[in-house]
Design a protein around this motif. Structure first.
Motif, PDB file in Angstrom:
ATOM      1  N   ARG A  26       0.758  -1.177  -0.164  1.00 50.49           N
ATOM      2  CA  ARG A  26       0.037   0.081  -0.017  1.00 50.49           C
ATOM      3  C   ARG A  26       0.937   1.395  -0.132  1.00 50.49           C
ATOM      4  N   GLY A  28       2.322   4.803   0.774  1.00 49.59           N
ATOM      5  CA  GLY A  28       2.471   5.792   1.893  1.00 49.59           C
ATOM      6  C   GLY A  28       1.304   6.966   1.815  1.00 49.59           C
ATOM      7  N   GLU A  30      -1.725   6.540   1.355  1.00 50.12           N
ATOM      8  CA  GLU A  30      -2.979   6.092   2.268  1.00 50.12           C
ATOM      9  C   GLU A  30      -2.904   6.261   3.639  1.00 50.12           C
ATOM     10  N   PHE A  31      -1.445   6.636   4.299  1.00 49.38           N
ATOM     11  CA  PHE A  31      -1.470   6.604   5.648  1.00 49.38           C
ATOM     12  C   PHE A  31      -1.354   8.216   5.920  1.00 49.38           C
ATOM     13  N   GLN A  32      -1.348   9.165   5.113  1.00 51.34           N
ATOM     14  CA  GLN A  32      -1.312  10.485   5.321  1.00 51.34           C
ATOM     15  C   GLN A  32      -2.832  11.088   5.759  1.00 51.34           C
ATOM     16  N   HIS A 174       8.466  -0.681   9.404  1.00 55.33           N
ATOM     17  CA  HIS A 174       7.388  -0.704   8.054  1.00 55.33           C
ATOM     18  C   HIS A 174       7.047  -2.133   7.724  1.00 55.33           C
ATOM     19  N   TRP A 178       3.578  -1.019  10.711  1.00 58.03           N
ATOM     20  CA  TRP A 178       2.572   0.035   9.814  1.00 58.03           C
ATOM     21  C   TRP A 178       1.305   0.073  10.373  1.00 58.03           C
ATOM     22  N   ARG A 186       1.829   8.546  11.345  1.00 56.79           N
ATOM     23  CA  ARG A 186       1.226   7.137  11.063  1.00 56.79           C
ATOM     24  C   ARG A 186       2.367   6.352  10.214  1.00 56.79           C
ATOM     25  N   SER A 188       3.858   4.021   7.626  1.00 59.90           N
ATOM     26  CA  SER A 188       3.472   3.476   6.497  1.00 59.90           C
ATOM     27  C   SER A 188       4.249   2.331   6.151  1.00 59.90           C
ATOM     28  N   GLN A 189       4.025   1.417   5.135  1.00 51.73           N
ATOM     29  CA  GLN A 189       4.879   0.053   4.927  1.00 51.73           C
ATOM     30  C   GLN A 189       6.288   0.659   4.257  1.00 51.73           C
ATOM     31  N   ARG A 253       3.978  14.618   1.171  1.00 52.16           N
ATOM     32  CA  ARG A 253       4.057  13.929   2.412  1.00 52.16           C
ATOM     33  C   ARG A 253       4.192  15.070   3.409  1.00 52.16           C
TER      34      ARG A 253
END
Ligand code: HEC
Ligand code: HEC
Length: 254
Positions: A26, A28, A30-32, A174, A178, A186, A188-189, A253
């Motif tokens: 996924r 990064g 998506e984690f923002q 990671h 994650w 947050r 991310s992977q 980011r």
């Protein structure tokens, strides 16, 4: 039952043999937070667009002893550079080693334009790499590791190696953490897509190497210098872990 088995088998075989790390990978983004996601999704709101525009102008500007532009040899970047960044890092014959996009661009600056190499994180290099990376937008990461086996193994080894005063490896954050929040961020992977990216914290576009150095700093480890073989090897390992994931570079980011 038979159907469940078929689904399970289909899933198993849809994961290529080289896949490592979380499946499916996924991005990064998506984690923002929602505001950062909105900034990346809209070129007018994405501050990295300034770098892309600058890159487009540099593409056409003659440089160096030969006084040639990138366009003089490569023509329209929208065609000639389409999908190129998605294949990097890659083994480059003329350099005799694995290079990331920034190093590949600099190889042309030095060898083909006969100009001094653009310094790491200089506006010129970031603008050109953002412009080149943009031509692979929406295209899946597709690196080759068969021509770069020893660098790939090197990157993988580093990824699992504990580092710094915090004694943590990339994998601890990671792969194992994650989705969790560390230092108000947050995690991310750790996928390498959307780079170079505009980071709000930097108030500027930075390279993936700069991002990786920030992770070294985060665990209080000595940062490898820009362009170090270890960083490029890590980028290659990460890219292989991200095979198939689309890059929306240049991203945004926190
Ligand atoms: C202590 C936890 C931690 C460790 C260890 C760590 N990172 Fe990170 N990393 C972060 C955080 C926090 C971020 C910013 C939020 C995010 O995107 O995960 C980040 C971001 C990244 C990103 C950018 C992801 C994106 O989409 O923007 C990459 C790539 C990355 N790390 C790779 C690595 C690599 C390679 C290592 C090992 C050398 C490493 N990290 C070690 C915490 C860590
Ligand atoms: C004198 C001609 C010439 C000039 C000027 C030139 N290049 Fe190149 N470039 C080449 C050649 C030849 C290759 C290698 C051919 C290949 O691998 O497809 C190459 C390869 C590349 C690649 C990798 C392509 C791939 O498919 O892997 C990138 C990226 C690139 N150049 C960017 C640039 C940029 C950016 C500039 C301007 C700063 C530039 N080049 C200037 C001739 C040139």
């Amino acid at each position: 039952m038979a159907r469940a088995l078929r689904v399970a088998l289909a899933l198993l075989f849809s994961i290529p043999a080289w896949a490592e790390g979380p499946q499916p990978p996924r991005s990064g983004i998506e984690f923002q937070s929602a505001d950062v996601r909105a900034m990346q999704a809209d070129d007018f709101a994405n501050p990295a667009t300034l770098w892309v525009d600058r890159g487009a102008a540099l593409w056409k500007s003659p440089r160096g002893e030969r006084n040639v532009s990138c366009a003089a040899c490569h023509g329209d970047a929208e065609k000639s550079m389409k999908g190129v960044a998605a294949r990097y890092p890659a083994y480059v014959e003329s350099l005799g080693r694995v290079a990331d996009v920034e190093q590949r661009i600099n190889a042309c600056v030095v060898d083909n334009q006969k100009a001094p190499a653009l310094p790491w994180e200089s506006q010129d290099l970031l603008s050109l790499s953002a412009y080149v990376a943009k031509q692979s937008r929406g295209m899946p990461v597709a690196v080759r590791i068969d021509t770069a086996a020893s660098d790939f193994e090197r990157g993988r080894r580093i990824y699992f190696e504990r580092q710094g005063q915090l004694n943590l490896a990339c994998t601890h954050c990671h792969d194992a953490s994650w989705g969790r929040t560390i230092y108000a961020e947050r995690v991310s992977q750790g996928q390498p897509v959307d780079w170079p990216a505009y980071r709000l914290e930097w108030q500027a576009v930075g390279s993936l190497e700069r991002r990786l150095r920030a992770c070294y700093f985060g665990v209080r480890a000595e940062m490898p210098p820009f362009g170090a073989r270890d960083l490029v090897a890590l980028e290659l390992y990460l890219a292989n872990r991200a095979q198939g994931l689309a890059s929306m570079a240049p991203g945004v980011r926190r």
